[in-house]
Design an enzyme around this catalytic site. Structure first.
Site, PDB file in Angstrom:
ATOM      1  N   HIS A  69     -21.903  41.370  -3.012  1.00 33.39           N
ATOM      2  CA  HIS A  69     -20.607  42.050  -3.037  1.00 33.39           C
ATOM      3  C   HIS A  69     -20.362  42.786  -1.706  1.00 33.39           C
ATOM      4  O   HIS A  69     -19.248  42.783  -1.174  1.00 33.39           O
ATOM      5  CB  HIS A  69     -20.560  43.100  -4.146  1.00 33.39           C
ATOM      6  CG  HIS A  69     -20.750  42.549  -5.537  1.00 33.39           C
ATOM      7  ND1 HIS A  69     -21.855  42.834  -6.296  1.00 33.39           N
ATOM      8  CD2 HIS A  69     -19.958  41.764  -6.298  1.00 33.39           C
ATOM      9  CE1 HIS A  69     -21.735  42.239  -7.479  1.00 33.39           C
ATOM     10  NE2 HIS A  69     -20.604  41.573  -7.506  1.00 33.39           N
ATOM     11  N   ARG A 220     -26.907  39.648 -12.554  1.00 32.65           N
ATOM     12  CA  ARG A 220     -27.733  39.311 -13.726  1.00 32.65           C
ATOM     13  C   ARG A 220     -29.213  39.117 -13.376  1.00 32.65           C
ATOM     14  O   ARG A 220     -30.021  38.945 -14.289  1.00 32.65           O
ATOM     15  CB  ARG A 220     -27.180  38.057 -14.404  1.00 32.65           C
ATOM     16  CG  ARG A 220     -25.849  38.294 -15.124  1.00 32.65           C
ATOM     17  CD  ARG A 220     -25.434  37.073 -15.919  1.00 32.65           C
ATOM     18  NE  ARG A 220     -24.314  37.331 -16.809  1.00 32.65           N
ATOM     19  CZ  ARG A 220     -23.047  36.962 -16.567  1.00 32.65           C
ATOM     20  NH1 ARG A 220     -22.739  36.356 -15.443  1.00 32.65           N
ATOM     21  NH2 ARG A 220     -22.100  37.216 -17.451  1.00 32.65           N
TER      22      ARG A 220
HETATM   23  P1  AMP Z   1     -18.905  39.413  -9.887  1.00 24.97           P
HETATM   24  O1  AMP Z   1     -19.030  40.895  -9.787  1.00 24.97           O
HETATM   25  O2  AMP Z   1     -20.162  38.729 -10.332  1.00 24.97           O
HETATM   26  O3  AMP Z   1     -17.674  38.985 -10.660  1.00 24.97           O
HETATM   27  O4  AMP Z   1     -18.672  38.895  -8.397  1.00 24.97           O
HETATM   28  C1  AMP Z   1     -17.625  39.382  -7.612  1.00 24.97           C
HETATM   29  C2  AMP Z   1     -17.517  38.549  -6.380  1.00 24.97           C
HETATM   30  O5  AMP Z   1     -18.740  38.596  -5.652  1.00 24.97           O
HETATM   31  C3  AMP Z   1     -17.255  37.062  -6.681  1.00 24.97           C
HETATM   32  O6  AMP Z   1     -16.301  36.573  -5.752  1.00 24.97           O
HETATM   33  C4  AMP Z   1     -18.601  36.434  -6.470  1.00 24.97           C
HETATM   34  O7  AMP Z   1     -18.547  35.064  -6.095  1.00 24.97           O
HETATM   35  C5  AMP Z   1     -19.160  37.288  -5.329  1.00 24.97           C
HETATM   36  N1  AMP Z   1     -20.627  37.195  -5.285  1.00 24.97           N
HETATM   37  C6  AMP Z   1     -21.489  37.416  -6.299  1.00 24.97           C
HETATM   38  N2  AMP Z   1     -22.748  37.186  -5.883  1.00 24.97           N
HETATM   39  C7  AMP Z   1     -22.681  36.796  -4.584  1.00 24.97           C
HETATM   40  C8  AMP Z   1     -23.633  36.411  -3.594  1.00 24.97           C
HETATM   41  N3  AMP Z   1     -24.928  36.365  -3.850  1.00 24.97           N
HETATM   42  N4  AMP Z   1     -23.184  36.090  -2.367  1.00 24.97           N
HETATM   43  C9  AMP Z   1     -21.840  36.116  -2.085  1.00 24.97           C
HETATM   44  N5  AMP Z   1     -20.886  36.473  -2.970  1.00 24.97           N
HETATM   45  C10 AMP Z   1     -21.301  36.805  -4.204  1.00 24.97           C
END
Ligand code: AMP
Length: 309
Positions: A69, A220
């Protein structure tokens, strides 16, 4: 709060207790000219938006922020005058049996991270603010590409994703919105929604951020036991193997798949798939237009990873 008097818009309705560290960071931020404001009503966000000018970057998240993030936040910070992050665990994208009630949550730490990374505004609504009616107008993700892969394991998931992203886009009205390639199918469907619904927003694709040992960062990952975590390294190892073979000019996906499956053989593999950017299955690697996707399950935890070739 005292620094609000320096902010033309008094919109900080958030009432968490700041610890000493946050106060220190807030003061440092203030001295640097950066003040983070937390917004938790629709009215406050609308009022804010009406008063903003200049390029607005937006990073939607479900919180439990990690380096993945933070990368998105940094990219957005570099390229926009105003940076807004949303933190919202969206109930409509979880299926009935999924981990909505136990999804990791750490608001205090998330705010500290946002402050350190010079975010201007954090929007943290509650589910009842985002979903005010029982019988809402819904968004339907396209059939062809949203009921395969992730959508096959999680039917209806992408309807919920698009619904919340569209609501957030309408509220924030960003110029640039940042999404990770890690959720490749989500990124593709959001890009399609922007195109199909003529939304005036640039979708910025961001690279996948990994631990030093290769594990793709995910909120996760904390569910993994030490042994699971060790085993999970086989996922990035198999993707690296694919890259290595492709570099050696092997373009036949069944040859690559065989080698990858050998590395993944002891894992509970949900899918390994070779697709083009339209998410159509492919038999031959096409540079610049191939994504190799893997999902592995450790008990209830599904780990997603992929590489873009
Ligand atoms: P989430 O909080 O899981 O909904 O993720 C929010 C944003 O962060 C989404 O656009 C995800 O694709 C991105 N994201 C999550 N994990 C990663 C990562 N390891 N590398 C790059 N972007 C990520």
């Amino acid at each position: 709060m005292f620094w609000n008097k320096f902010n033309p818009l008094l919109i900080d309705n958030y009432s968490h207790n700041l610890n000493k560290n946050s106060i220190f960071l807030a003061i440092m931020g203030f001295l640097k000219g950066f003040i983070l404001t937390v917004i938790n009503t629709i009215e406050a966000l609308r009022e804010l938006r009406n008063n903003l000018s200049g390029t607005i970057g937006f990073v939607p998240t479900m919180g439990a922020l990690h380096q993945g993030h933070i990368y998105l936040i940094k990219e957005a910070r570099k390229n926009n005058k105003i940076l807004i992050v949303s933190i919202f665990i969206n109930p409509t994208q979880f299926l009935a049996h999924e981990d909505l009630s136990t999804y990791p949550k750490n608001d205090e730490n998330d705010i500290t991270i946002c402050r350190k990374n010079e975010v201007d505004y954090v929007f943290m609504p509650t589910p009842s603010l985002m979903y005010q009616g029982e019988d809402e107008v819904l968004i339907k993700a396209p059939k062809m590409s949203s009921y395969i892969l992730e959508g096959k394991s999680r039917p209806g998931h992408f309807n919920g994703v698009l619904q919340v992203v569209l609501k957030l886009f309408n509220l924030v009205q960003p110029n640039n919105a940042y999404f990770g390639k890690k959720d490749a199918q989500q990124l593709s469907l959001i890009s399609q929604m922007v195109k199909d619904l003529f939304l005036p927003i640039n979708i910025i694709e961001c690279e996948i951020i990994r631990e030093k040992d290769g594990l793709a960062l995910s909120s996760r990952n904390i569910y993994l036991s030490q042994e699971n975590r060790r085993e999970a390294l086989k996922i990035s190892k198999s993707l690296n193997k694919a890259k290595e073979l492709i570099n050696k000019k092997i373009n036949n996906t069944s040859i690559i798949e065989k080698e990858m499956l050998y590395i993944l053989k002891d894992l509970n593999l949900e899918y390994l798939s070779f697709v083009n950017k339209k998410f159509e299955q492919i038999n031959t690697i096409e540079k610049g237009n191939t994504i190799i996707l893997i999902v592995v399950r450790f008990n209830q935890t599904r780990l997603l990873d992929n590489i873009w070739i």
